[in-house]
Design an enzyme around this catalytic site. Structure first.
Site, PDB file in Angstrom:
ATOM      1  N   ARG A 134       0.811  -1.230   0.000  1.00 61.26           N
ATOM      2  CA  ARG A 134       0.000   0.000   0.000  1.00 61.26           C
ATOM      3  C   ARG A 134       0.842   1.276   0.000  1.00 61.26           C
ATOM      4  O   ARG A 134       0.374   2.343   0.405  1.00 61.26           O
ATOM      5  CB  ARG A 134      -0.987   0.009   1.167  1.00 61.26           C
ATOM      6  CG  ARG A 134      -2.000  -1.131   1.117  1.00 61.26           C
ATOM      7  CD  ARG A 134      -3.040  -1.004   2.212  1.00 61.26           C
ATOM      8  NE  ARG A 134      -4.030  -2.078   2.099  1.00 61.26           N
ATOM      9  CZ  ARG A 134      -3.934  -3.252   2.733  1.00 61.26           C
ATOM     10  NH1 ARG A 134      -2.893  -3.492   3.517  1.00 61.26           N
ATOM     11  NH2 ARG A 134      -4.855  -4.168   2.593  1.00 61.26           N
ATOM     12  N   LYS A 156       2.582  10.835 -11.994  1.00 60.65           N
ATOM     13  CA  LYS A 156       1.718   9.935 -12.772  1.00 60.65           C
ATOM     14  C   LYS A 156       2.436   8.609 -12.959  1.00 60.65           C
ATOM     15  O   LYS A 156       3.572   8.577 -13.458  1.00 60.65           O
ATOM     16  CB  LYS A 156       1.393  10.535 -14.135  1.00 60.65           C
ATOM     17  CG  LYS A 156       0.224  11.476 -14.165  1.00 60.65           C
ATOM     18  CD  LYS A 156      -0.104  11.813 -15.618  1.00 60.65           C
ATOM     19  CE  LYS A 156      -1.327  12.668 -15.742  1.00 60.65           C
ATOM     20  NZ  LYS A 156      -1.628  12.963 -17.160  1.00 60.65           N
ATOM     21  N   GLU A 198       8.299  16.423 -26.064  1.00 65.78           N
ATOM     22  CA  GLU A 198       7.775  16.865 -24.768  1.00 65.78           C
ATOM     23  C   GLU A 198       8.365  18.216 -24.366  1.00 65.78           C
ATOM     24  O   GLU A 198       7.738  18.966 -23.622  1.00 65.78           O
ATOM     25  CB  GLU A 198       8.055  15.813 -23.700  1.00 65.78           C
ATOM     26  CG  GLU A 198       7.334  14.480 -23.913  1.00 65.78           C
ATOM     27  CD  GLU A 198       5.851  14.517 -23.575  1.00 65.78           C
ATOM     28  OE1 GLU A 198       5.316  15.619 -23.296  1.00 65.78           O
ATOM     29  OE2 GLU A 198       5.223  13.452 -23.592  1.00 65.78           O
ATOM     30  N   LYS A 240       6.110  22.412 -15.431  1.00 66.38           N
ATOM     31  CA  LYS A 240       5.340  21.281 -14.933  1.00 66.38           C
ATOM     32  C   LYS A 240       5.122  21.390 -13.427  1.00 66.38           C
ATOM     33  O   LYS A 240       4.036  21.066 -12.926  1.00 66.38           O
ATOM     34  CB  LYS A 240       6.016  19.954 -15.283  1.00 66.38           C
ATOM     35  CG  LYS A 240       5.128  18.758 -14.931  1.00 66.38           C
ATOM     36  CD  LYS A 240       5.466  17.509 -15.695  1.00 66.38           C
ATOM     37  CE  LYS A 240       4.410  16.429 -15.449  1.00 66.38           C
ATOM     38  NZ  LYS A 240       4.683  15.186 -16.175  1.00 66.38           N
ATOM     39  N   GLU A 250      -5.027  16.094 -11.880  1.00 66.10           N
ATOM     40  CA  GLU A 250      -5.585  16.348 -13.208  1.00 66.10           C
ATOM     41  C   GLU A 250      -7.109  16.502 -13.192  1.00 66.10           C
ATOM     42  O   GLU A 250      -7.824  15.844 -13.952  1.00 66.10           O
ATOM     43  CB  GLU A 250      -5.163  15.251 -14.193  1.00 66.10           C
ATOM     44  CG  GLU A 250      -5.256  15.697 -15.651  1.00 66.10           C
ATOM     45  CD  GLU A 250      -4.576  14.742 -16.617  1.00 66.10           C
ATOM     46  OE1 GLU A 250      -5.258  14.256 -17.510  1.00 66.10           O
ATOM     47  OE2 GLU A 250      -3.366  14.500 -16.460  1.00 66.10           O
ATOM     48  N   ARG A 254      -4.077  20.609 -15.128  1.00 66.42           N
ATOM     49  CA  ARG A 254      -3.014  19.673 -15.502  1.00 66.42           C
ATOM     50  C   ARG A 254      -3.260  19.006 -16.848  1.00 66.42           C
ATOM     51  O   ARG A 254      -2.318  18.556 -17.513  1.00 66.42           O
ATOM     52  CB  ARG A 254      -2.832  18.612 -14.402  1.00 66.42           C
ATOM     53  CG  ARG A 254      -1.654  17.688 -14.679  1.00 66.42           C
ATOM     54  CD  ARG A 254      -1.275  16.833 -13.492  1.00 66.42           C
ATOM     55  NE  ARG A 254      -0.173  15.954 -13.839  1.00 66.42           N
ATOM     56  CZ  ARG A 254       0.512  15.218 -12.969  1.00 66.42           C
ATOM     57  NH1 ARG A 254       0.199  15.248 -11.679  1.00 66.42           N
ATOM     58  NH2 ARG A 254       1.508  14.444 -13.369  1.00 66.42           N
ATOM     59  N   ASN A 258      -1.234  17.436 -21.662  1.00 65.57           N
ATOM     60  CA  ASN A 258      -1.505  16.379 -22.634  1.00 65.57           C
ATOM     61  C   ASN A 258      -1.664  16.922 -24.053  1.00 65.57           C
ATOM     62  O   ASN A 258      -2.258  16.252 -24.910  1.00 65.57           O
ATOM     63  CB  ASN A 258      -2.756  15.599 -22.235  1.00 65.57           C
ATOM     64  CG  ASN A 258      -2.541  14.780 -20.985  1.00 65.57           C
ATOM     65  OD1 ASN A 258      -1.572  14.035 -20.880  1.00 65.57           O
ATOM     66  ND2 ASN A 258      -3.433  14.930 -20.025  1.00 65.57           N
ATOM     67  N   HIS A 261      -1.429  14.636 -27.042  1.00 61.76           N
ATOM     68  CA  HIS A 261      -1.487  13.263 -26.556  1.00 61.76           C
ATOM     69  C   HIS A 261      -2.775  12.536 -26.951  1.00 61.76           C
ATOM     70  O   HIS A 261      -2.779  11.308 -27.010  1.00 61.76           O
ATOM     71  CB  HIS A 261      -1.334  13.235 -25.035  1.00 61.76           C
ATOM     72  CG  HIS A 261       0.058  13.523 -24.560  1.00 61.76           C
ATOM     73  ND1 HIS A 261       0.728  14.685 -24.880  1.00 61.76           N
ATOM     74  CD2 HIS A 261       0.915  12.806 -23.778  1.00 61.76           C
ATOM     75  CE1 HIS A 261       1.931  14.663 -24.322  1.00 61.76           C
ATOM     76  NE2 HIS A 261       2.071  13.539 -23.660  1.00 61.76           N
ATOM     77  N   HIS A 265      -1.746   9.188 -28.353  1.00 61.20           N
ATOM     78  CA  HIS A 265      -2.047   7.904 -27.719  1.00 61.20           C
ATOM     79  C   HIS A 265      -2.814   6.985 -28.670  1.00 61.20           C
ATOM     80  O   HIS A 265      -2.643   5.759 -28.637  1.00 61.20           O
ATOM     81  CB  HIS A 265      -2.859   8.129 -26.445  1.00 61.20           C
ATOM     82  CG  HIS A 265      -2.026   8.605 -25.292  1.00 61.20           C
ATOM     83  ND1 HIS A 265      -2.578   9.018 -24.104  1.00 61.20           N
ATOM     84  CD2 HIS A 265      -0.676   8.735 -25.132  1.00 61.20           C
ATOM     85  CE1 HIS A 265      -1.613   9.375 -23.267  1.00 61.20           C
ATOM     86  NE2 HIS A 265      -0.458   9.214 -23.879  1.00 61.20           N
ATOM     87  N   HIS A 278       6.812   7.101 -27.887  1.00 68.07           N
ATOM     88  CA  HIS A 278       5.799   8.007 -27.337  1.00 68.07           C
ATOM     89  C   HIS A 278       5.979   9.434 -27.865  1.00 68.07           C
ATOM     90  O   HIS A 278       5.018  10.076 -28.306  1.00 68.07           O
ATOM     91  CB  HIS A 278       5.877   7.995 -25.808  1.00 68.07           C
ATOM     92  CG  HIS A 278       4.966   8.977 -25.155  1.00 68.07           C
ATOM     93  ND1 HIS A 278       3.585   8.879 -25.197  1.00 68.07           N
ATOM     94  CD2 HIS A 278       5.231  10.100 -24.432  1.00 68.07           C
ATOM     95  CE1 HIS A 278       3.048   9.885 -24.539  1.00 68.07           C
ATOM     96  NE2 HIS A 278       4.023  10.640 -24.065  1.00 68.07           N
TER      97      HIS A 278
END
Length: 373
Positions: A134, A156, A198, A240, A250, A254, A258, A261, A265, A278
């Site tokens: 955990r 993330k 990026e 960032k 997000e 935030r 993306n 993206h 993606h 990527h």
């Protein structure tokens, strides 16, 4: 518009520091050369009896021995897990290899994980740290440009699913990020270009002056000039940090990170993970997002060729694969920004300012038709 303040924090004459300030946690991003060869950046690490380095079979032969040497004064045991390299291995099977090692070595909840590698290793190590017992502490040691400017920062973590990229994961912050610029010396040129995607995204979404700086200094970045890389990594991390500090999970702001993206993606998932890097998919996705911004009347027509030229100069593809319009739309509907099946895009409404909004499918189809072979 300059969203994020510039910082002047330094750990030493050669190492700059950008701080992430969150509601419940603060940590530093250390940026500089020779950090894997110097003990200075490795002080005040999380206390534990065991450190486990997670890396891959490309990066480990280059930097595992150095990182092990840096950690041995701080931990009674320093162990490692070496995974296969590549986006295709960002899976449950690879994640379970980390858990198998932790359990077989009787690692307790104070064990510290160190992610040594690019975005794939960073994401998987962070996810493993988030859920093992955990939650155990972890430290990011990114060795690619893409990871240093983006994926190692902000917490993330995720693995891929055959139906969608990064769809299974958690928000879980590292204790520290140590970005050694010297590790970029061994980065293949294709990976360097992927990282530049990026870097480029931060200009149009948050800092018009930085976009101009990238255009003026792109050749220096491509030739791995250390001063240019240091400035680019620091500025990206400042932006960032500013964004994540306001919206860690997000829920709003935030999402602008993306940019490119949603289309990107779809390319990665549609082609099969690893066929496109990527950053390559994001670069092409930014071209399409810029086109959509123009078609919606948010930006003037000259914005698209300007961005397309920059992305192409960076060595990135500007024409996407021919997956078919329906397939693109299908894949984008499972994007994490989608709401009730409605695709939402990060678009540019002014240089240095982004907005998240939907667009008619017919208009999106025109963009796909114009930019996919």
């Amino acid at each position: 518009m300059t969203a994020a303040p510039h910082t002047e924090n330094r750990v030493s004459p050669a190492v700059q520091c950008v701080r992430i300030d969150l509601a419940q946690q603060t940590y530093d991003i250390l940026i500089g050369s020779n950090q894997l060869g110097d003990d200075a950046s490795w002080k005040n690490l999380p206390r534990a009896g065991t450190a486990v380095i997670v890396s891959n079979d490309t990066v480990a032969p280059l930097y595992l021995a150095q990182l092990t040497q840096r950690l041995q004064p701080h931990y009674a045991r320093v162990e490692s897990v070496i995974l296969p390299d590549g986006e295709a291995h960002k899976t449950w099977d690879s994640l379970n290899q980390i858990f198998d090692h932790l359990l077989a070595s009787a690692c307790d909840r104070k064990t510290v994980l160190f992610a040594l590698g690019g975005g794939v290793i960073g994401d998987m190590t962070g996810f493993a740290a988030a859920v093992y017992m955990r939650g155990v502490p972890f430290v990011q040691v990114p060795t690619t440009l893409l990871a240093q400017v983006d994926s190692s920062v902000g917490g993330k973590t995720a693995i891929n699913h055959p139906l969608g990229k990064n769809m299974i994961g958690a928000f879980y912050q590292p204790e520290r990020v140590i970005a050694d610029l010297d590790s970029l010396d061994t980065l293949p040129q294709r990976e360097l270009s992927a990282g530049l995607a990026e870097v480029i995204k931060y200009g149009p979404i948050a800092d018009a002056d930085f976009l101009q700086w990238i255009e003026d200094n792109l050749d220096a970045l491509l030739s791995r000039d250390k001063a240019a890389l240091a400035y680019a990594v620091k500025r990206c991390c400042e932006i960032k940090a500013w964004v994540v500090g306001q919206d860690e999970r997000e829920q709003g702001l935030r999402a602008i990170l993306n940019f490119g993206h949603t289309f990107g993606h779809a390319i990665e998932t549609g082609m099969g993970y690893g066929a496109w890097l990527h950053g390559e998919a994001v670069g092409c996705g930014m071209v399409m997002a810029c086109d959509l911004s123009v078609r919606l009347g948010l930006m003037p027509p000259d914005f698209l060729p300007r961005m397309r030229r920059l992305i192409e100069r960076a060595g990135l593809p500007v024409i996407g694969p021919k997956l078919g319009t329906d397939r693109y739309l299908e894949l984008m509907r499972v994007d994490k920004k989608a709401e009730s099946g409605e695709i939402r895009f990060v678009l540019i409404e002014a240089l240095g300012r982004a907005v998240v909004r939907s667009a008619p499918d017919a208009l999106v189809a025109e963009v796909i038709g114009s930019h996919c072979a």
